[in-house]
Design a protein around this motif. Structure first.
Motif, PDB file in Angstrom:
ATOM      1  N   SER A  52       0.828  -1.216   0.000  1.00 40.64           N
ATOM      2  CA  SER A  52       0.000   0.000   0.000  1.00 40.64           C
ATOM      3  C   SER A  52       0.860   1.264   0.000  1.00 40.64           C
ATOM      4  N   SER A  53       2.075   1.188   0.558  1.00 37.67           N
ATOM      5  CA  SER A  53       2.856   2.427   0.730  1.00 37.67           C
ATOM      6  C   SER A  53       3.189   3.154  -0.569  1.00 37.67           C
ATOM      7  N   PRO A  54       3.641   2.469  -1.639  1.00 35.70           N
ATOM      8  CA  PRO A  54       4.069   3.236  -2.813  1.00 35.70           C
ATOM      9  C   PRO A  54       2.954   3.585  -3.813  1.00 35.70           C
ATOM     10  N   LEU A  73      11.315  -5.887  -5.845  1.00 35.77           N
ATOM     11  CA  LEU A  73      11.910  -6.503  -4.666  1.00 35.77           C
ATOM     12  C   LEU A  73      11.541  -7.966  -4.491  1.00 35.77           C
ATOM     13  N   ASP A  74      10.259  -8.277  -4.754  1.00 37.20           N
ATOM     14  CA  ASP A  74       9.821  -9.596  -4.306  1.00 37.20           C
ATOM     15  C   ASP A  74       8.552 -10.062  -5.009  1.00 37.20           C
ATOM     16  N   GLU A  75       8.226 -11.312  -4.751  1.00 42.59           N
ATOM     17  CA  GLU A  75       6.985 -11.922  -5.251  1.00 42.59           C
ATOM     18  C   GLU A  75       6.644 -13.094  -4.338  1.00 42.59           C
ATOM     19  N   GLY A 128       9.616  -5.308  10.609  1.00 42.01           N
ATOM     20  CA  GLY A 128      10.892  -4.669  10.288  1.00 42.01           C
ATOM     21  C   GLY A 128      11.467  -5.220   8.995  1.00 42.01           C
ATOM     22  N   HIS A 129      10.648  -5.955   8.231  1.00 40.82           N
ATOM     23  CA  HIS A 129      11.192  -6.461   6.968  1.00 40.82           C
ATOM     24  C   HIS A 129      11.271  -5.361   5.919  1.00 40.82           C
ATOM     25  N   ILE A 130      12.288  -5.477   5.069  1.00 39.96           N
ATOM     26  CA  ILE A 130      12.345  -4.677   3.841  1.00 39.96           C
ATOM     27  C   ILE A 130      12.463  -5.709   2.724  1.00 39.96           C
ATOM     28  N   GLY A 131      11.783  -5.459   1.595  1.00 39.64           N
ATOM     29  CA  GLY A 131      11.547  -6.577   0.703  1.00 39.64           C
ATOM     30  C   GLY A 131      10.818  -7.596   1.564  1.00 39.64           C
ATOM     31  N   PHE A 132      11.105  -8.861   1.381  1.00 35.64           N
ATOM     32  CA  PHE A 132      10.559  -9.831   2.340  1.00 35.64           C
ATOM     33  C   PHE A 132      11.685 -10.411   3.185  1.00 35.64           C
ATOM     34  N   ASN A 161       0.253   2.513  12.551  1.00 38.63           N
ATOM     35  CA  ASN A 161       0.588   1.082  12.616  1.00 38.63           C
ATOM     36  C   ASN A 161       2.075   0.839  12.424  1.00 38.63           C
ATOM     37  N   LYS A 162       2.735   1.762  11.736  1.00 38.73           N
ATOM     38  CA  LYS A 162       4.157   1.585  11.460  1.00 38.73           C
ATOM     39  C   LYS A 162       5.033   2.316  12.481  1.00 38.73           C
ATOM     40  N   ALA A 163       4.399   3.078  13.387  1.00 45.03           N
ATOM     41  CA  ALA A 163       5.178   3.964  14.254  1.00 45.03           C
ATOM     42  C   ALA A 163       6.197   3.203  15.110  1.00 45.03           C
TER      43      ALA A 163
HETATM   44  C1  F6R Z   1       6.687  -5.072  -1.031  1.00 45.50           C
HETATM   45  C2  F6R Z   1       7.620  -5.390   0.041  1.00 45.50           C
HETATM   46  C3  F6R Z   1       7.269  -5.241   1.478  1.00 45.50           C
HETATM   47  C4  F6R Z   1       6.363  -4.054   1.770  1.00 45.50           C
HETATM   48  C5  F6R Z   1       6.024  -4.003   3.255  1.00 45.50           C
HETATM   49  C6  F6R Z   1       5.051  -2.893   3.575  1.00 45.50           C
HETATM   50  O1  F6R Z   1       7.273  -5.266  -2.282  1.00 45.50           O
HETATM   51  O2  F6R Z   1       8.683  -5.808  -0.243  1.00 45.50           O
HETATM   52  O3  F6R Z   1       8.463  -5.103   2.219  1.00 45.50           O
HETATM   53  O4  F6R Z   1       7.005  -2.876   1.382  1.00 45.50           O
HETATM   54  O5  F6R Z   1       5.439  -5.216   3.639  1.00 45.50           O
HETATM   55  O6  F6R Z   1       3.822  -3.129   2.976  1.00 45.50           O
HETATM   56  P1  F6R Z   1       2.708  -1.988   2.931  1.00 45.50           P
HETATM   57  O7  F6R Z   1       3.258  -0.896   2.092  1.00 45.50           O
HETATM   58  O8  F6R Z   1       1.530  -2.655   2.267  1.00 45.50           O
HETATM   59  O9  F6R Z   1       2.460  -1.579   4.336  1.00 45.50           O
END
Ligand code: F6R
Length: 636
Positions: free
Chosen positions: A62-64, A90-92, A163-167, A227-229
């Motif tokens: 949702s973020s981008p 980043l991922d699938e 705290g994940h980036i990508g997965f 939620n992300k704070a």
């Molecule tokens: C998406 C990805 C994930 C999301 C993260 C946040 O390609 O790699 O790391 O960026 O899960 O997701 P949202 O933006 O939906 O809160």
């Protein structure tokens, strides 16, 4: 680069004393996304003029979304070309077909690639379709391809609550490369709504590694909403740890976190600014600080001493106020005055220090409820009091809530209808539709309508129980919600005009609405926006001069104590009555579809939360009540 996001070395400024990652906070996520899109567009253009490719690392989620929307706008209106862009996602999820509407392949095409002139051969997304025994080679090739393209010039990131980036889930290594990974439970919970239940969320994904991401020349991470704070605070202020993989970004020397206010609320400089810098002590900040101090020291407000203030960064406040004694009394009174058993105002009583006006004695009230149940879950006790105290209370359910009714529940009702009338073609069709429904199928209009009806009838049962006539219950069925999918439409003129019509018809003295800001894309926030837009248009009408708006919080969060402007106490009997009203929403009991990571049922959550507020008031030195419902006034 956009001036607003200009990178400055972390730690150079007073306000970043606690912070190890450069970050910029915007009023809202839309403005922020536009700035990020500008930075990406500038990069693409500067590469174009140097005759070079621009290698972008892209994220989904949702973020981008708004960033992509703005890039598409720039392409359509300003001629921004993507011909020189090579993208790497980043991922699938794995396994996952491209056609599946939940795939990241689908997402990227829906939000960006279908609308710009990027060359299809320049699009790279990890494939959820490769055979199990080919994943390893696929990942090696993906890394190589990035390298051959010249490395990532820019990497866009979101952040998960783990705290994940990508997965790259907790436990990921600093030097990890592209690989397959098992998703964390919290990540699967968060993805649950999109997949209509956690059981349908894949357990595995293919993701670029931390090492891959770190090599990007520039990184921008987006985070929106409260939620992300917590994870933002851990990432920016905490120690580097594989428990929170995003903390690895502290070692990157060109990274910016772009936040909205919600996501920044847990940062030390936002939560306790007096620990970071000299403050201008407004009344609101003073209350926030005094409540914080009292909670931290586990002392009631009236027991705080000069020394307590001096030891916790508040000596300047003390100097301004003269002494702890007077300051304590002022703040104690301010909190005390938020408490009222008369949410519609107390007739014939002095209202100087009460949250609501005493006139008119009988008020017309609209309770806006985003889904058919938020009214009783979030303010069932206050609703009950308003009715009991003789006000004309209307409830307006903003959406049908049909998506949250399970197929099993709908089938039960359709089968009952069919058993009553074996020749009823509609029920027959619904039973057939549900019988042949595949995992990702959208419900047929007939099934949706039945699901909506179930929620309507549950709501009417609850409002009858609280004691209002059916004529005061309104179902708005705002069109933005009616997609049959978790993904909703954008708010339109039509939604706002429905909201305006009901306000104009009732001409209320009080409006209650769900003030949830936790998820900027969620239904509650969209419903709130529809109200704000309606109020903006209606405020010139004379009947609005006398209309106050109170915001309650939905099932997930409560206002912080210092934000509360009206606290309505409930007796133990009222707590029971509220619970009973929630019970009428039977389709939402027992493992509802959108449970989140809190496995308690709604009535338990509501009860715990209201008790907790009462406990907090009590520990600050106020009287000991069983439970409180809390509201904040919105000035329009
Ligand atoms: C998406 C990805 C994930 C999301 C993260 C946040 O390609 O790699 O790391 O960026 O899960 O997701 P949202 O933006 O939906 O809160």
């Amino acid at each position: 680069m956009s001036d607003k996001l200009k990178y400055t070395e972390a730690g150079k400024f007073e306000e970043t004393r606690f912070e190890k990652i450069h970050n910029v906070v915007f009023d809202n996520s839309d403005v922020a996304s536009i700035e990020v899109a500008k930075e990406i567009a500038d990069l693409i253009k500067s590469k174009q003029s140097a005759n070079e490719n621009c290698v972008l690392g892209l994220a989904t989620g949702s973020s981008p979304i708004k960033v992509y929307e703005e890039l598409v706008r720039m392409h359509e209106e300003e001629g921004l070309s993507f011909k020189n862009v090579i993208s790497f996602n980043l991922d699938e999820y794995y396994p996952m077909t491209k056609e599946n509407t939940q795939s990241y392949w689908y997402f990227m095409h829906e939000h960006l690639f279908n609308h710009v002139d990027i060359l299809p051969e320049n699009i790279n997304i990890p494939s959820g379709e490769v055979k199990q025994d080919e994943i390893h080679q696929f990942c090696i090739d993906y890394e190589l391809k990035i390298k051959e393209a010249g490395g990532l010039d820019f990497q866009l990131l979101g952040i998960g609550r783990t705290g994940h980036i990508g997965f790259n889930e907790p436990g990921s290594h600093y030097n990890s490369g592209t690989r397959n990974i098992t998703l964390d439970h919290i990540t699967r919970v968060d993805a649950g709504p999109a997949f209509l239940g956690i059981d349908h969320v894949p357990r595995v994904a293919i993701t670029m590694g931390i090492g891959t991401i770190r090599k990007a020349k520039r990184i921008v991470l987006l985070a929106w909403g409260v939620n992300k704070a917590a994870v933002i605070r851990e990432t920016i202020e905490g120690e580097i740890t594989s428990e929170v993989p995003a903390t690895y970004l502290q070692r990157h020397d060109n990274v910016t976190f772009v936040l909205d206010e919600g996501a920044s609320t847990e940062l030390t400089r936002a939560r306790t600014p007096w620990l970071v810098k000299n403050c201008i002590w407004t009344e609101d900040l003073t209350l926030k600080a005094v409540v914080w101090l009292s909670q931290k020291l586990e002392k009631s407000i009236l027991k705080l001493t000069d020394k307590d203030y001096n030891f916790h960064g508040m000596s300047s406040l003390l100097v301004e106020q003269g002494s702890a004694y007077q300051l304590n009394i002022n703040m104690f009174n301010r909190l005390q005055h938020t408490i009222t058993g008369w949410p519609g105002g107390k007739p014939n009583a002095d209202d100087t220090n009460r949250p609501e006006r005493n006139t008119p004695a009988r008020k017309r009230v609209i309770i806006f409820s985003p889904h058919p149940d938020d009214d009783v879950i979030s303010m069932g006790g206050t609703f009950d009091r308003l009715v009991e105290q003789g006000h004309e209370v209307h409830v307006a359910y903003q959406t049908s809530g049909n998506i949250a009714v399970s197929d099993e529940e709908a089938l039960k009702f359709a089968e009952v209808a069919l058993a009553l009338n074996g020749s009823d073609a509609n029920s027959k069709k619904i039973v057939e539709d549900l019988g042949s429904k595949q995992e990702y199928d959208i419900d047929t209009p007939e099934v949706r309508s039945l699901k909506g009806l179930i929620r309507r009838k549950e709501s009417v049962a609850a409002t009858r129980y609280v004691g209002i006539p059916d004529s005061q219950v309104h179902f708005l069925d705002l069109p933005f919600y009616e997609t049959g999918r978790v993904k909703k439409n954008k708010l339109s003129e039509k939604d706002v005009s429905i909201m305006k019509d009901i306000i104009a018809e009732i001409k209320p003295h009080q409006i209650y609405a769900a003030g949830d800001l936790a998820d900027p894309h969620g239904t509650h926030k969209v419903c709130l926006d529809s109200l704000f837009l309606a109020l903006e248009d209606l405020k010139k009408e004379s009947y609005m001069d006398d209309c106050w708006v109170w915001l309650y919080r939905g099932a997930w969060h409560e206002w912080d104590i210092h934000d509360i402007e009206m606290a309505v106490p409930m007796s133990p009997d009222q707590v029971l009555k509220k619970k009973q009203a929630i019970f009428y929403h039977q389709s939402q009991k027992d493992g509802v579809m959108f449970q989140g990571d809190d496995s308690r049922e709604f009535w338990v959550r509501a009860e715990d939360r209201n008790k907790e507020t009462a406990k907090k008031y009590n520990s600050l030195g106020m009287a000991d009540y069983a439970a409180f419902e809390a509201f904040k006034r919105y000035h329009y």
